[in-house]
Structure formats: C-alpha cells, structure tokens
Design an enzyme around this catalytic site. Structure first.
Site, PDB file in Angstrom:
ATOM      1  N   LYS A  13      61.735  12.474  39.696  1.00 35.36           N
ATOM      2  CA  LYS A  13      62.153  11.252  38.988  1.00 35.36           C
ATOM      3  C   LYS A  13      63.449  10.703  39.587  1.00 35.36           C
ATOM      4  CE  LYS A  13      62.408  13.377  34.966  1.00 35.36           C
ATOM      5  NZ  LYS A  13      62.048  14.757  35.350  1.00 35.36           N
ATOM      6  N   ARG A  88      61.862  11.417  25.855  1.00 33.98           N
ATOM      7  CA  ARG A  88      61.333  12.753  26.088  1.00 33.98           C
ATOM      8  C   ARG A  88      60.619  13.307  24.865  1.00 33.98           C
ATOM      9  NH1 ARG A  88      65.004  14.467  30.512  1.00 33.98           N
ATOM     10  NH2 ARG A  88      64.393  16.575  31.042  1.00 33.98           N
ATOM     11  N   ARG A 127      66.732  22.863  45.080  1.00 35.33           N
ATOM     12  CA  ARG A 127      67.466  21.596  44.990  1.00 35.33           C
ATOM     13  C   ARG A 127      68.987  21.771  45.103  1.00 35.33           C
ATOM     14  NH1 ARG A 127      66.364  18.056  39.874  1.00 35.33           N
ATOM     15  NH2 ARG A 127      66.700  20.044  38.841  1.00 35.33           N
ATOM     16  N   ARG A 161      72.803  22.577  40.249  1.00 27.34           N
ATOM     17  CA  ARG A 161      72.921  22.385  38.804  1.00 27.34           C
ATOM     18  C   ARG A 161      72.914  23.710  38.048  1.00 27.34           C
ATOM     19  NH1 ARG A 161      68.838  17.570  37.266  1.00 27.34           N
ATOM     20  NH2 ARG A 161      68.346  19.018  35.578  1.00 27.34           N
ATOM     21  N   ARG A 172      62.508  24.843  30.440  1.00 25.64           N
ATOM     22  CA  ARG A 172      62.401  23.379  30.581  1.00 25.64           C
ATOM     23  C   ARG A 172      60.938  22.950  30.744  1.00 25.64           C
ATOM     24  NH1 ARG A 172      66.417  22.802  35.381  1.00 25.64           N
ATOM     25  NH2 ARG A 172      65.631  20.678  35.567  1.00 25.64           N
TER      26      ARG A 172
HETATM   27  P1  AP5 Z   1      64.382  15.468  41.560  1.00 24.72           P
HETATM   28  O1  AP5 Z   1      64.195  14.088  42.016  1.00 24.72           O
HETATM   29  O2  AP5 Z   1      65.766  15.985  41.401  1.00 24.72           O
HETATM   30  O3  AP5 Z   1      63.504  15.766  40.252  1.00 24.72           O
HETATM   31  P2  AP5 Z   1      63.667  15.273  38.753  1.00 24.72           P
HETATM   32  O4  AP5 Z   1      62.330  14.858  38.256  1.00 24.72           O
HETATM   33  O5  AP5 Z   1      64.782  14.279  38.648  1.00 24.72           O
HETATM   34  O6  AP5 Z   1      64.023  16.642  38.073  1.00 24.72           O
HETATM   35  P3  AP5 Z   1      65.135  17.037  37.008  1.00 24.72           P
HETATM   36  O7  AP5 Z   1      65.309  18.524  37.086  1.00 24.72           O
HETATM   37  O8  AP5 Z   1      66.357  16.192  37.158  1.00 24.72           O
HETATM   38  O9  AP5 Z   1      64.405  16.662  35.689  1.00 24.72           O
HETATM   39  P4  AP5 Z   1      64.743  17.131  34.285  1.00 24.72           P
HETATM   40  O10 AP5 Z   1      63.908  16.218  33.516  1.00 24.72           O
HETATM   41  O11 AP5 Z   1      64.561  18.570  34.011  1.00 24.72           O
HETATM   42  O12 AP5 Z   1      66.351  16.980  34.212  1.00 24.72           O
HETATM   43  P5  AP5 Z   1      67.286  15.931  33.521  1.00 24.72           P
HETATM   44  O13 AP5 Z   1      68.491  15.807  34.341  1.00 24.72           O
HETATM   45  O14 AP5 Z   1      66.530  14.725  33.149  1.00 24.72           O
HETATM   46  O15 AP5 Z   1      63.590  16.405  42.621  1.00 24.72           O
HETATM   47  C1  AP5 Z   1      63.655  17.830  42.524  1.00 24.72           C
HETATM   48  C2  AP5 Z   1      63.721  18.443  43.938  1.00 24.72           C
HETATM   49  O16 AP5 Z   1      62.475  18.243  44.578  1.00 24.72           O
HETATM   50  C3  AP5 Z   1      64.780  17.804  44.863  1.00 24.72           C
HETATM   51  O17 AP5 Z   1      65.352  18.814  45.647  1.00 24.72           O
HETATM   52  C4  AP5 Z   1      63.977  16.826  45.726  1.00 24.72           C
HETATM   53  O18 AP5 Z   1      64.549  16.669  47.021  1.00 24.72           O
HETATM   54  C5  AP5 Z   1      62.611  17.492  45.786  1.00 24.72           C
HETATM   55  N1  AP5 Z   1      61.493  16.542  45.803  1.00 24.72           N
HETATM   56  C6  AP5 Z   1      61.405  15.382  45.104  1.00 24.72           C
HETATM   57  N2  AP5 Z   1      60.215  14.786  45.324  1.00 24.72           N
HETATM   58  C7  AP5 Z   1      59.545  15.605  46.183  1.00 24.72           C
HETATM   59  C8  AP5 Z   1      58.243  15.527  46.800  1.00 24.72           C
HETATM   60  N3  AP5 Z   1      57.410  14.496  46.583  1.00 24.72           N
HETATM   61  N4  AP5 Z   1      57.863  16.551  47.622  1.00 24.72           N
HETATM   62  C9  AP5 Z   1      58.718  17.611  47.851  1.00 24.72           C
HETATM   63  N5  AP5 Z   1      59.956  17.724  47.313  1.00 24.72           N
HETATM   64  C10 AP5 Z   1      60.358  16.739  46.478  1.00 24.72           C
HETATM   65  O19 AP5 Z   1      67.656  16.678  32.151  1.00 24.72           O
HETATM   66  C11 AP5 Z   1      68.447  17.845  32.143  1.00 24.72           C
HETATM   67  C12 AP5 Z   1      68.660  18.308  30.715  1.00 24.72           C
HETATM   68  O20 AP5 Z   1      69.373  17.296  29.985  1.00 24.72           O
HETATM   69  C13 AP5 Z   1      67.387  18.544  29.891  1.00 24.72           C
HETATM   70  O21 AP5 Z   1      66.861  19.843  30.101  1.00 24.72           O
HETATM   71  C14 AP5 Z   1      67.910  18.338  28.462  1.00 24.72           C
HETATM   72  O22 AP5 Z   1      68.626  19.460  28.008  1.00 24.72           O
HETATM   73  C15 AP5 Z   1      68.899  17.202  28.640  1.00 24.72           C
HETATM   74  N6  AP5 Z   1      68.263  15.866  28.454  1.00 24.72           N
HETATM   75  C16 AP5 Z   1      68.158  14.892  29.390  1.00 24.72           C
HETATM   76  N7  AP5 Z   1      67.523  13.810  28.885  1.00 24.72           N
HETATM   77  C17 AP5 Z   1      67.221  14.118  27.608  1.00 24.72           C
HETATM   78  C18 AP5 Z   1      66.541  13.429  26.575  1.00 24.72           C
HETATM   79  N8  AP5 Z   1      66.028  12.201  26.758  1.00 24.72           N
HETATM   80  N9  AP5 Z   1      66.389  14.064  25.384  1.00 24.72           N
HETATM   81  C19 AP5 Z   1      66.894  15.275  25.156  1.00 24.72           C
HETATM   82  N10 AP5 Z   1      67.542  16.002  26.103  1.00 24.72           N
HETATM   83  C20 AP5 Z   1      67.698  15.423  27.325  1.00 24.72           C
HETATM   84 MG    MG Z   2      66.664  14.259  37.698  1.00 22.84          MG
END
Ligand code: AP5
Ligand code: MG
Length: 226
Positions: A13, A88, A127, A161, A172
């Site tokens: 994402k 979410r 990552r 992270r 997660r």
């Molecule tokens: P990346 O682009 O970083 O993936 P991502 O989908 O952004 O993954 P996240 O871990 O950030 O998602 P998340 O939803 O768990 O975390 P968030 O920060 O939202 O890509 C990942 C890796 O893969 C990278 O190294 C990249 O280079 C590689 N890659 C990408 N595409 C690729 C491809 N096509 N092929 C190969 N490699 C690839 O949330 C974190 C925490 O915050 C949550 O756990 C929760 O506690 C809290 N939180 C956030 N939002 C909310 C909400 N709305 N409600 C409640 N709690 C929330």
């Molecule tokens: Mg992300």
C-alpha cells in the site's frame, strides 16, 4: 480523486501510494505513518497508540477516525487523497462514509491488493526505509542502487519498523483477516471495489492501478496522470 488502497500488512500500500501521489498529484494519507509520527512526538494520541501498535492490534476506531477526520479537512487535500491503511474496520468505513456525505463528496474507488500470506511475511521481514526521507526498500525486492545509500536523498541512515518482527506480523495478519477483510464485501456491495494482483512485481502493480485511475479520470473529468 479520492481512493482507498485496501490490503493486508506488507501488500505494498505504502509503496504504491507514494508512486500514485507523484503521478496524480494527490496526497497519500497513511494512518500508520500518522500514528508512528504521533508515537515519535510523544503526543497524547501517540501515548495511546504505542503499545497497541507494538502488539499488532488496531488502535481504537474513535482515535483513528478523529485523526483522519481532522486531516481530510485540510486545504492541501481538497483535490483528493489516497487513503492507505484506513478504513480498517466496518465502523471506520461507516464513519468515513458519513464524513464524506457531510462534505457532499464521495469515494471514487477502492483498490483491493491481493497478496498471499507467505509473500506478506517475506515482504515485511525484509522491509527497511530511509531514516531521512522515508523512501521504502526491501532486502531482496527493492535494494538501493548503491548499497547503503538512499536512491532518493543520498542519506546513509536506514531504519526498520518496531512492529516488523515475526510475532507481531502474525498478529497483524490475523487482525487483517478478522477485522479488515470484511471491507472487501462492504465496498463490493457499494460498487466501488476493484481488485488487482498484488503478487505481481512493483511496476506491474503500479501499471494496473494507473489503468484503473486513468479510466476513472477519463469518465469523470478528474485530474489525469502527469
Ligand atoms: P509496503 O508498501 O511497505 O506495504 P504496506 O502495505 O504499506 O504494509 P504495512 O506494513 O505498512 O501495512 P500495515 O497495514 O500493517 O501498516 P500500517 O502502517 O498501515 O511494502 C512492504 C515491503 O514489500 C516493502 O519492503 C516493499 O519494498 C516490498 N514490496 C512492495 N510491493 C512489492 C511487490 N509487488 N513485490 C515485492 N515486494 C514488494 O499500520 C501499522 C499499525 O498502525 C497497525 O498495525 C495498527 O496498530 C495501527 N493502525 C494504522 N491504521 C489504523 C487504522 N485505520 N485503525 C486502527 N489501527 C491502525
Ligand atoms: Mg504501509
């Protein structure tokens, strides 16, 4: 243009939101990034979110809806935004719908990124990102062109992270399947859902998203890609 990137942890994402932001000139709004910034600043929101995020659980709907509601009111996103990591839960989706209705606006599309759980664990465990500009990398799939130097800003500082460890990743993923995946049916019923193969390489995924967004821009008269 207002869109949601919907997908599990590690789906890509953030990677794709950054590219779409550059291409279409609309802001990425990542609730994960906002919450991490709040934790780093030691604010009240950050204090409430820290332990929950470290466990891999979701922070409360009220807290995150408050954060996003303030953000989408700001002038720099009047032309649109890419929601990354929000909503979410169904409660968050309903709150977003109500906020948009109040403003007389609506979502254009929800893009679901489909990626197998095994690939997600591999992506998350490899990552890292630039400590200065935030550019994202991966130990195998997306290395800096020159080892140890950020392609984008030249910094030599990188970070990982706190929630990217095996135990938290498992939690997660479980939380995603239980609480977030129901949004796929929710948005399908609203006729807003488009699904793409998130297992493809990064450029191909971008291409699939650009095609969807250009199609919407062409029919709605909204800003096309730069
Ligand atoms: P990346 O682009 O970083 O993936 P991502 O989908 O952004 O993954 P996240 O871990 O950030 O998602 P998340 O939803 O768990 O975390 P968030 O920060 O939202 O890509 C990942 C890796 O893969 C990278 O190294 C990249 O280079 C590689 N890659 C990408 N595409 C690729 C491809 N096509 N092929 C190969 N490699 C690839 O949330 C974190 C925490 O915050 C949550 O756990 C929760 O506690 C809290 N939180 C956030 N939002 C909310 C909400 N709305 N409600 C409640 N709690 C929330
Ligand atoms: Mg992300």
């Amino acid at each position: 243009m207002r869109l949601i990137l919907l997908g599990p942890p590690g789906a890509g994402k953030g990677t794709q939101a950054t590219r779409l932001e550059d291409k279409f000139g609309i802001k990425q709004l990542s609730t994960g990034d906002m919450l991490r910034a709040a934790v780093a600043s030691g604010s009240e929101v950050g204090r409430q979110a820290k332990a929950v995020m470290e466990r891999g659980d979701l922070v409360s709907d009220d807290l995150v809806i408050g954060v996003i509601s303030d953000r989408i009111d700001q002038d720099d996103v009047a032309g649109g935004y890419i929601l990354d990591g929000f909503p979410r839960t169904v409660a968050q989706a309903e709150a977003l719908g109500a906020l948009l209705a109040k403003k007389g606006s609506r979502l254009d599309v929800v893009i679901e990124m489909q990626v197998d759980d095994a690939a997600l664990v591999d992506r998350i465990s490899g990552r890292f990102s630039c400590g200065k500009c935030g550019e994202g990398y991966h130990d195998r799939h997306k290395k800096p062109a020159k080892d140890g130097i950020c392609d984008k800003c030249g910094s030599t500082e990188f970070k990982r992270r706190a929630d990217d460890n095996a135990e938290t990743v498992a939690s997660r993923l479980k939380v995603y399947h239980e609480q977030t995946a129901p949004l796929i049916a929710y948005y399908r019923e609203q006729g807003l859902l488009r699904s793409i193969d998130g297992m493809a390489d990064i450029d191909m995924v971008t291409g699939a998203m650009v095609e969807i967004l250009e199609g919407i821009a062409a029919t709605s008269g909204k800003a096309a890609a730069k």
